[in-house]
Motif scaffolding. Sequence first.
Motif, PDB file in Angstrom:
ATOM      1  N   ARG A  40      -8.701  12.186   3.585  1.00 42.75           N
ATOM      2  CA  ARG A  40      -8.837  10.994   2.737  1.00 42.75           C
ATOM      3  C   ARG A  40     -10.270  10.496   2.627  1.00 42.75           C
ATOM      4  O   ARG A  40     -10.534   9.542   1.916  1.00 42.75           O
ATOM      5  CB  ARG A  40      -7.972   9.845   3.268  1.00 42.75           C
ATOM      6  N   PRO A  59      -9.279   5.137  11.877  1.00 40.65           N
ATOM      7  CA  PRO A  59      -7.845   5.452  11.827  1.00 40.65           C
ATOM      8  C   PRO A  59      -7.397   6.411  12.934  1.00 40.65           C
ATOM      9  O   PRO A  59      -6.290   6.275  13.458  1.00 40.65           O
ATOM     10  CB  PRO A  59      -7.661   6.066  10.433  1.00 40.65           C
ATOM     11  N   PHE A  96       0.893   0.686  10.399  1.00 43.87           N
ATOM     12  CA  PHE A  96       0.282   1.122   9.157  1.00 43.87           C
ATOM     13  C   PHE A  96      -0.020   2.595   9.279  1.00 43.87           C
ATOM     14  O   PHE A  96      -0.779   3.003  10.148  1.00 43.87           O
ATOM     15  CB  PHE A  96      -1.013   0.340   8.934  1.00 43.87           C
ATOM     16  N   GLY A  97       0.637   3.430   8.455  1.00 48.94           N
ATOM     17  CA  GLY A  97       0.276   4.833   8.445  1.00 48.94           C
ATOM     18  C   GLY A  97      -1.123   4.911   7.883  1.00 48.94           C
ATOM     19  O   GLY A  97      -1.326   4.591   6.721  1.00 48.94           O
ATOM     20  N   PRO A  98      -2.110   5.267   8.694  1.00 51.10           N
ATOM     21  CA  PRO A  98      -3.492   5.149   8.214  1.00 51.10           C
ATOM     22  C   PRO A  98      -3.853   6.253   7.236  1.00 51.10           C
ATOM     23  O   PRO A  98      -4.734   7.057   7.469  1.00 51.10           O
ATOM     24  CB  PRO A  98      -4.322   5.216   9.499  1.00 51.10           C
ATOM     25  N   PHE A  99      -3.141   6.304   6.134  1.00 48.70           N
ATOM     26  CA  PHE A  99      -3.384   7.292   5.096  1.00 48.70           C
ATOM     27  C   PHE A  99      -3.724   6.562   3.814  1.00 48.70           C
ATOM     28  O   PHE A  99      -3.544   5.361   3.702  1.00 48.70           O
ATOM     29  CB  PHE A  99      -2.142   8.147   4.868  1.00 48.70           C
ATOM     30  N   GLY A 100      -4.135   7.280   2.819  1.00 52.70           N
ATOM     31  CA  GLY A 100      -4.411   6.658   1.538  1.00 52.70           C
ATOM     32  C   GLY A 100      -3.148   6.352   0.761  1.00 52.70           C
ATOM     33  O   GLY A 100      -3.147   5.530  -0.127  1.00 52.70           O
ATOM     34  N   THR A 101      -2.053   7.018   1.109  1.00 55.43           N
ATOM     35  CA  THR A 101      -0.817   6.767   0.379  1.00 55.43           C
ATOM     36  C   THR A 101       0.295   6.445   1.363  1.00 55.43           C
ATOM     37  O   THR A 101       0.155   6.633   2.565  1.00 55.43           O
ATOM     38  CB  THR A 101      -0.382   8.002  -0.435  1.00 55.43           C
ATOM     39  N   ALA A 102       1.395   5.973   0.841  1.00 60.29           N
ATOM     40  CA  ALA A 102       2.475   5.507   1.705  1.00 60.29           C
ATOM     41  C   ALA A 102       3.585   6.523   1.847  1.00 60.29           C
ATOM     42  O   ALA A 102       4.634   6.219   2.384  1.00 60.29           O
ATOM     43  CB  ALA A 102       3.038   4.202   1.167  1.00 60.29           C
ATOM     44  N   ASP A 103       3.369   7.765   1.366  1.00 62.07           N
ATOM     45  CA  ASP A 103       4.486   8.707   1.407  1.00 62.07           C
ATOM     46  C   ASP A 103       4.820   9.144   2.833  1.00 62.07           C
ATOM     47  O   ASP A 103       5.939   9.495   3.135  1.00 62.07           O
ATOM     48  CB  ASP A 103       4.244   9.924   0.489  1.00 62.07           C
ATOM     49  N   VAL A 104       3.832   9.088   3.710  1.00 60.20           N
ATOM     50  CA  VAL A 104       4.114   9.330   5.124  1.00 60.20           C
ATOM     51  C   VAL A 104       3.709   8.067   5.871  1.00 60.20           C
ATOM     52  O   VAL A 104       2.567   7.675   5.847  1.00 60.20           O
ATOM     53  CB  VAL A 104       3.303  10.518   5.677  1.00 60.20           C
ATOM     54  N   ASN A 105       4.635   7.419   6.475  1.00 62.91           N
ATOM     55  CA  ASN A 105       4.320   6.137   7.095  1.00 62.91           C
ATOM     56  C   ASN A 105       5.183   5.944   8.329  1.00 62.91           C
ATOM     57  O   ASN A 105       5.996   5.044   8.403  1.00 62.91           O
ATOM     58  CB  ASN A 105       4.536   5.010   6.092  1.00 62.91           C
TER      59      ASN A 105
END
Lengths: 211, 435
Positions: A17, A27, A192-201
């Motif tokens: 990301r 993250p 908070f899944g520290p990713f740019g998107t919420a598809d894996v959380n």
Amino acid sequence: MSWSEESLQRADDILARYPEKRSAVMPLLYVAMREDGYLTDDGMRQVAELTGVTPAQVQSTASFYNMYKREPVGKYLVSMCTSISCFLMGADDVLHAIEDEAGIPAGEADDEIGVEHAECIGACGGAPACLVNYELIEGLTPDKAKELVAWLRSAKPDVINADEMQALFGGKTSFDWGIREERGAVGPFPAFGPFGTADVNTDALEPGRST
Amino acid sequence: MIVEALTRRMNAHPTDSHTMERYLETGGYEAARGAITKTRDELVETVKESGVIGRGGAGFPAGLKWSFLAPARPAYLVVNGDESEPGTFKDRQLLERDPHAMVEGIIIAAVANEVHHAFVYIRGEYPKPARRVQQAVADAYAKGFLGKGIFGGDYDLDVTVHLGAGAYICGEETALLNSLEGRRGEPRLKPPYFPAAKGLYMAPTIVNNVETISNLPYIFGEGVDWYKGLGHEVDTGTFLMSISGHVNKPGNYEVVHGITWRELIYGVAGGIRDGKELKAWVPGGASAPWFVPEEHLDLPITKDETGKQGSMLGSGAVIVMDEDTDMVAAAERLVRFFAEESCGQCTPCREGTTWLDLILQRVLHGGGREQDIDLLMDVSDNISVGLGWPPKQTTICPLGPSAVSATLSLVKHFRHEVEEHIGRGTPVTISGVSS
């Protein structure tokens, strides 16, 4: 010392990301906390390896921020705001009630509960307010705060959900919270899944789902 | 006095204002769709014309900031959602209740500044707002509003949501950039490191507040004339004010500049609780010098007028204190915040804020000495030479002088209370609050 497959996969996703690997230090420090329960030397070494900076640089960064805990803080971290707006509305009395009920002075923890004072948590319109594993409760009183601590000890919730706690122990809110938030925290770090998107959380689980 | 622009959708649709479905149904993403067909010059000019000023605290005109962007590429956009100024909780509401407005604003700001990778920096204590933003970003990717070839065109834009970890100083834009680079959140020396010239990864970078960015869909969607018509002739648009402390109706209110403090505190916020008298208020976040009713209650709330009176609107946080408030205790609590949050780079701030707090604690707990008022002033002068407004700095960033604001306000307006504490010489119990 290596992380689980799941954590390593998360680390890969996080690294992808950012334009520079070094930006993933923060993250990944949360992933390290999730892996070990708190931030260990091994965890920081792993973050250094993944980001290409030295372990000393990772430690330098980690030591700057107060949400990276270098020691265990219990399963439930209660962070009571004592900044100006909460102070004006009686936050010190609420903190004392939490300390009394938990039997723990601010800044310390047992296996179950950690207590700390926090600087402004952005809940001034619902003061006094606290966070449990960074999930918010607004409009506290000393009595309700004691009930909250007792509930954490007896109910031992797997997932800390802000709306559930607010309904049980809260009062006035800073603003209308709107629809119920189903997700919550599974440990003393932000859900908070520290990713740019919420598809894996996977940090934020729905109530009822076990860790 | 209360207006609805940024808050319209969340007020009308309390259960689903944060969803893509509701956002699209209420006209969402049309402004961004239009913006990608325009040039950088056109977009920057529109923002300049709108007169929108930055909502993060410094109050710098947003269009002007954009125009300073250095020509080197890549350039980056960073949205500052590190809202941590005591008394401020407006961005939390925007992030939780209307995250798509910010995502749409990001698209507009990115195109205007030729940015292909934007970051949203959200404070670590805001996981719920961060989850809502994360969901909004994921939904925007799924719709093709973010990612490769947005809106079916040839413009690529990625957005990364980044969580802080508990440091107020990361709201300072160069500290935020260091933090985003995985470093300690220490502010950078300026010049040369103004973000528009050398920012994230030393590339040209625009840093804008959440509320500033959330204004953009309205400026571009409804038009500059509509936007300017909403508010005050100089301080255009609407303004989210966070009101807390001893008022009957604390909360976030969307207002226009130019109403008076009396209208805000007694009208909008319902007056002082339990019928008490107003003693003082902080007009713009913990860093702002205090206002008192006998001098300031009927002044209009504008950037200029507040500045002329030696304070600032800052982040729009109004902290109200009633007649029962121990002002030494209030000042100590404000100063303690800055002492705790000082990053430690600059000696005047690191040492000065800590000593100010220790002296105030001594006064509060009955150990005050006659010379302590002079000592408070002397330490303050070492942090901010001359004790003027706007404050001069002996430090890299304004955090140190912010602790001076509360100290000076205490001595200026409530010197007698400090003297009473010192004269009493025994520990006191603060009303309603054990210390």
